[in-house]
Design a protein around this motif. Structure first.
Motif, PDB file in Angstrom:
ATOM      1  N   VAL A  88       0.592  -1.143  -0.005  1.00 19.39           N
ATOM      2  CA  VAL A  88       0.015   0.085  -0.199  1.00 19.39           C
ATOM      3  C   VAL A  88       0.641   1.331   0.116  1.00 19.39           C
ATOM      4  O   VAL A  88       2.143   1.513   0.042  1.00 19.39           O
ATOM      5  CB  VAL A  88      -0.924  -0.705   1.180  1.00 19.39           C
ATOM      6  CG1 VAL A  88      -1.779  -1.243   1.476  1.00 19.39           C
ATOM      7  CG2 VAL A  88      -0.082  -0.270   2.549  1.00 19.39           C
ATOM      8  N   PRO A  89      -0.001   2.480  -0.358  1.00 18.11           N
ATOM      9  CA  PRO A  89       1.473   3.228  -0.565  1.00 18.11           C
ATOM     10  C   PRO A  89       1.758   3.870   1.109  1.00 18.11           C
ATOM     11  O   PRO A  89       0.636   3.724   2.597  1.00 18.11           O
ATOM     12  CB  PRO A  89       0.685   4.882  -0.468  1.00 18.11           C
ATOM     13  CG  PRO A  89      -1.082   4.383  -1.580  1.00 18.11           C
ATOM     14  CD  PRO A  89      -0.878   2.759  -0.783  1.00 18.11           C
ATOM     15  N   GLN A  90       3.209   4.383   1.250  1.00 15.84           N
ATOM     16  CA  GLN A  90       3.351   5.422   2.569  1.00 15.84           C
ATOM     17  C   GLN A  90       2.617   5.221   3.784  1.00 15.84           C
ATOM     18  O   GLN A  90       2.239   6.213   4.206  1.00 15.84           O
ATOM     19  CB  GLN A  90       4.718   5.908   2.354  1.00 15.84           C
ATOM     20  CG  GLN A  90       5.326   5.570   3.106  1.00 15.84           C
ATOM     21  CD  GLN A  90       6.129   5.137   4.381  1.00 15.84           C
ATOM     22  OE1 GLN A  90       5.681   3.472   4.163  1.00 15.84           O
ATOM     23  NE2 GLN A  90       6.152   5.097   5.626  1.00 15.84           N
ATOM     24  N   THR A  91       1.588   6.700   2.558  1.00 23.58           N
ATOM     25  CA  THR A  91       0.941   7.377   2.935  1.00 23.58           C
ATOM     26  C   THR A  91      -0.182   6.934   4.072  1.00 23.58           C
ATOM     27  O   THR A  91      -1.360   7.250   4.726  1.00 23.58           O
ATOM     28  CB  THR A  91      -0.143   8.440   2.035  1.00 23.58           C
ATOM     29  OG1 THR A  91      -0.887   7.179   1.864  1.00 23.58           O
ATOM     30  CG2 THR A  91       0.582   9.056   1.468  1.00 23.58           C
ATOM     31  N   ARG A  92      -0.852   5.227   3.775  1.00 23.91           N
ATOM     32  CA  ARG A  92      -1.451   4.909   4.808  1.00 23.91           C
ATOM     33  C   ARG A  92      -0.943   4.499   6.242  1.00 23.91           C
ATOM     34  O   ARG A  92      -1.809   4.603   7.062  1.00 23.91           O
ATOM     35  CB  ARG A  92      -2.081   3.648   4.199  1.00 23.91           C
ATOM     36  CG  ARG A  92      -2.473   3.463   3.046  1.00 23.91           C
ATOM     37  CD  ARG A  92      -3.851   3.420   3.305  1.00 23.91           C
ATOM     38  NE  ARG A  92      -4.362   2.936   1.267  1.00 23.91           N
ATOM     39  CZ  ARG A  92      -4.863   2.114   0.781  1.00 23.91           C
ATOM     40  NH1 ARG A  92      -5.094   0.846   1.936  1.00 23.91           N
ATOM     41  NH2 ARG A  92      -5.631   2.159   0.111  1.00 23.91           N
ATOM     42  N   LEU A  93       0.477   4.818   6.643  1.00 22.35           N
ATOM     43  CA  LEU A  93       1.005   4.340   7.383  1.00 22.35           C
ATOM     44  C   LEU A  93       0.772   6.086   8.661  1.00 22.35           C
ATOM     45  O   LEU A  93       1.492   6.722   7.928  1.00 22.35           O
ATOM     46  CB  LEU A  93       2.685   3.875   7.742  1.00 22.35           C
ATOM     47  CG  LEU A  93       3.446   4.034   8.837  1.00 22.35           C
ATOM     48  CD1 LEU A  93       3.128   3.592  10.099  1.00 22.35           C
ATOM     49  CD2 LEU A  93       4.726   3.537   8.674  1.00 22.35           C
ATOM     50  N   SER A  94       0.296   5.756   9.554  1.00 18.43           N
ATOM     51  CA  SER A  94       0.053   6.886   9.966  1.00 18.43           C
ATOM     52  C   SER A  94       1.754   7.455  11.644  1.00 18.43           C
ATOM     53  O   SER A  94       1.624   6.757  11.546  1.00 18.43           O
ATOM     54  CB  SER A  94      -1.107   6.889  11.489  1.00 18.43           C
ATOM     55  OG  SER A  94      -1.135   6.130  12.178  1.00 18.43           O
ATOM     56  N   ALA A  95       1.587   8.604  11.592  1.00 14.76           N
ATOM     57  CA  ALA A  95       2.421   9.063  12.047  1.00 14.76           C
ATOM     58  C   ALA A  95       2.698   8.547  13.751  1.00 14.76           C
ATOM     59  O   ALA A  95       3.849   8.583  14.384  1.00 14.76           O
ATOM     60  CB  ALA A  95       2.948  10.221  12.382  1.00 14.76           C
ATOM     61  N   ASP A  96       1.988   8.215  14.537  1.00 11.74           N
ATOM     62  CA  ASP A  96       1.805   7.690  15.978  1.00 11.74           C
ATOM     63  C   ASP A  96       1.630   6.204  15.854  1.00 11.74           C
ATOM     64  O   ASP A  96       1.291   5.624  16.417  1.00 11.74           O
ATOM     65  CB  ASP A  96       0.090   8.437  16.705  1.00 11.74           C
ATOM     66  CG  ASP A  96      -1.031   7.716  15.475  1.00 11.74           C
ATOM     67  OD1 ASP A  96      -0.824   7.149  14.529  1.00 11.74           O
ATOM     68  OD2 ASP A  96      -1.836   7.870  16.070  1.00 11.74           O
ATOM     69  N   GLU A  97       2.061   5.793  14.184  1.00  9.17           N
ATOM     70  CA  GLU A  97       1.903   3.914  14.310  1.00  9.17           C
ATOM     71  C   GLU A  97       3.336   3.233  14.032  1.00  9.17           C
ATOM     72  O   GLU A  97       3.428   3.593  13.153  1.00  9.17           O
ATOM     73  CB  GLU A  97       0.768   3.244  14.106  1.00  9.17           C
ATOM     74  CG  GLU A  97       0.598   2.040  14.203  1.00  9.17           C
ATOM     75  CD  GLU A  97      -0.365   1.483  13.306  1.00  9.17           C
ATOM     76  OE1 GLU A  97      -1.029  -0.083  13.462  1.00  9.17           O
ATOM     77  OE2 GLU A  97      -1.091   1.376  12.514  1.00  9.17           O
ATOM     78  N   ALA A  98       3.746   2.796  14.765  1.00  8.44           N
ATOM     79  CA  ALA A  98       5.321   1.936  14.264  1.00  8.44           C
ATOM     80  C   ALA A  98       5.124   1.034  12.817  1.00  8.44           C
ATOM     81  O   ALA A  98       3.892   0.324  12.773  1.00  8.44           O
ATOM     82  CB  ALA A  98       5.775   1.431  14.783  1.00  8.44           C
ATOM     83  N   TYR A  99       6.379   0.855  12.089  1.00  9.11           N
ATOM     84  CA  TYR A  99       5.762   0.100  10.756  1.00  9.11           C
ATOM     85  C   TYR A  99       5.831  -0.936  10.862  1.00  9.11           C
ATOM     86  O   TYR A  99       4.170  -1.609   9.938  1.00  9.11           O
ATOM     87  CB  TYR A  99       6.914   0.801  10.202  1.00  9.11           C
ATOM     88  CG  TYR A  99       7.056  -0.056   9.055  1.00  9.11           C
ATOM     89  CD1 TYR A  99       7.206   0.848   7.443  1.00  9.11           C
ATOM     90  CD2 TYR A  99       8.349  -0.982   8.980  1.00  9.11           C
ATOM     91  CE1 TYR A  99       7.189  -0.363   6.328  1.00  9.11           C
ATOM     92  CE2 TYR A  99       8.403  -1.838   7.643  1.00  9.11           C
ATOM     93  CZ  TYR A  99       8.350  -1.401   6.464  1.00  9.11           C
ATOM     94  OH  TYR A  99       8.743  -2.210   5.419  1.00  9.11           O
ATOM     95  N   GLU A 100       6.213  -1.805  11.929  1.00  6.64           N
ATOM     96  CA  GLU A 100       6.359  -3.038  12.193  1.00  6.64           C
ATOM     97  C   GLU A 100       4.200  -3.858  12.832  1.00  6.64           C
ATOM     98  O   GLU A 100       4.401  -4.328  12.289  1.00  6.64           O
ATOM     99  CB  GLU A 100       7.291  -3.675  12.832  1.00  6.64           C
ATOM    100  CG  GLU A 100       8.418  -2.885  12.699  1.00  6.64           C
ATOM    101  CD  GLU A 100       9.012  -2.468  12.415  1.00  6.64           C
ATOM    102  OE1 GLU A 100       8.710  -0.878  13.118  1.00  6.64           O
ATOM    103  OE2 GLU A 100      10.728  -2.080  12.482  1.00  6.64           O
ATOM    104  N   ALA A 101       4.491  -2.323  13.651  1.00  2.56           N
ATOM    105  CA  ALA A 101       2.745  -2.645  14.231  1.00  2.56           C
ATOM    106  C   ALA A 101       1.784  -3.084  13.208  1.00  2.56           C
ATOM    107  O   ALA A 101       1.339  -3.609  12.934  1.00  2.56           O
ATOM    108  CB  ALA A 101       2.269  -1.881  15.149  1.00  2.56           C
ATOM    109  N   PHE A 102       2.242  -1.606  11.909  1.00  2.00           N
ATOM    110  CA  PHE A 102       0.889  -1.675  11.300  1.00  2.00           C
ATOM    111  C   PHE A 102       0.848  -3.176  10.440  1.00  2.00           C
ATOM    112  O   PHE A 102      -0.360  -2.782  10.011  1.00  2.00           O
ATOM    113  CB  PHE A 102       1.786   0.245  10.069  1.00  2.00           C
ATOM    114  CG  PHE A 102       0.745  -0.390   9.046  1.00  2.00           C
ATOM    115  CD1 PHE A 102      -0.317   0.402   8.897  1.00  2.00           C
ATOM    116  CD2 PHE A 102       1.119  -0.087   7.370  1.00  2.00           C
ATOM    117  CE1 PHE A 102      -1.337   1.025   7.763  1.00  2.00           C
ATOM    118  CE2 PHE A 102       0.170  -0.132   6.391  1.00  2.00           C
ATOM    119  CZ  PHE A 102      -1.412   1.130   7.096  1.00  2.00           C
ATOM    120  N   ILE A 103       2.025  -3.382  10.214  1.00  2.00           N
ATOM    121  CA  ILE A 103       2.011  -4.423   8.884  1.00  2.00           C
ATOM    122  C   ILE A 103       1.468  -5.297   9.371  1.00  2.00           C
ATOM    123  O   ILE A 103       0.644  -6.233   8.562  1.00  2.00           O
ATOM    124  CB  ILE A 103       3.453  -4.580   8.577  1.00  2.00           C
ATOM    125  CG1 ILE A 103       4.230  -3.680   7.703  1.00  2.00           C
ATOM    126  CG2 ILE A 103       3.567  -6.254   8.027  1.00  2.00           C
ATOM    127  CD1 ILE A 103       5.567  -4.071   7.321  1.00  2.00           C
TER     128      ILE A 103
END
Length: 244
Positions: free
Chosen positions: A50-65
């Motif tokens: 998905v686009p990087q923009t789906r990742l919010s600033a308050d969530e860790a990258y690994e947790a989002f995945i």
């Protein structure tokens, strides 16, 4: 040079052979698709980008995945190679993510990662896996570079090295002699060592937390650099360093 064009310029190198979807992804990316769409166009349903923009600033990258089962992706070489590794080794990447997410849930995201998350990140970014005869392992662990690459050179015909780390793959777009992988220290030849399911199953948290890695300058591997056909190539203590 655009990132997509740079990716396409170095796809025939030996360290990229395991990543069989690389040409299709590169072609789609160069044709104008965003990288996440180019990856999705050739990838299995078990992995979605998905686009990087789906990742919010308050969530860790690994947790989002872990939460969404999707991989945030930017249009750059780093994420191009990360995507290739996800496509080729989805079970191993998923295992690394599960361990990262579990540690984040247990300890949160702080100033330091801790030994397990450090090891997971090191392998994900710069790791490699070697399936080789025991004599090569012995030389590698001893950092006996002359034995590893000169006197026992013929044994490399029975060895396979997988560069797993996507940051290292990115560095190899413009190969430098000092490019060094952190090889998982299995210590012996393993049947199916480079199989995705086998590799994923081996990644136990207690073992990884010990950072079971040994450094390997990857351009020393026979066939990976024309200059290393000469034994003098290895007489460089800044790259082929003795064991401390």
């Amino acid at each position: 040079m655009r990132a997509a064009e740079s990716a396409d310029s170095n796809l025939a190198t030996p360290w990229l052979r395991p990543f069989t979807g690389r040409h299709r992804v590169s072609t789609a990316w160069r044709a104008g698709l965003p990288l996440h769409e180019a990856l999705n166009s050739v990838g299995p349903r078990s992995v979605q980008f998905v686009p990087q923009t789906r990742l919010s600033a308050d969530e860790a990258y690994e947790a989002f995945i872990f939460r969404t089962r999707t991989v945030p992706t930017r249009d750059n070489l780093h994420d191009f190679f990360n995507g290739l590794v996800w496509l080729a080794f989805p079970q191993t990447k998923r295992r690394l993510n599960e361990l990262q997410a579990a540690e984040i849930a247990r300890t949160g995201v702080g100033a330091t990662r801790g030994p397990l998350r450090d090891a997971l990140t090191l392998f994900d970014e710069n790791g490699a896996v070697l399936d080789a005869p025991a004599a090569l392992w012995e030389a590698l662990v001893a950092r006996d570079w002359h034995a590893l690459f000169v006197t026992r050179r013929a044994l490399w015909s029975d060895a396979r090295l997988l560069v797993f780390g996507h940051a290292l793959l990115e560095k190899l777009v413009a190969p430098r002699k000092a490019a060094t992988a952190h090889v998982l220290l299995t210590g012996a030849s393993l049947s199916n060592a480079l199989d995705d399911a086998t590799l994923a199953q081996r990644l136990g948290p207690e073992w990884l937390a010990q950072k079971p890695f040994v450094p390997l300058p990857v351009l020393g591997v026979p066939g990976w650099c024309a200059a290393n056909a000469l034994a003098e190539y290895y007489d460089d203590p800044k790259v082929f360093r003795p064991r401390p």
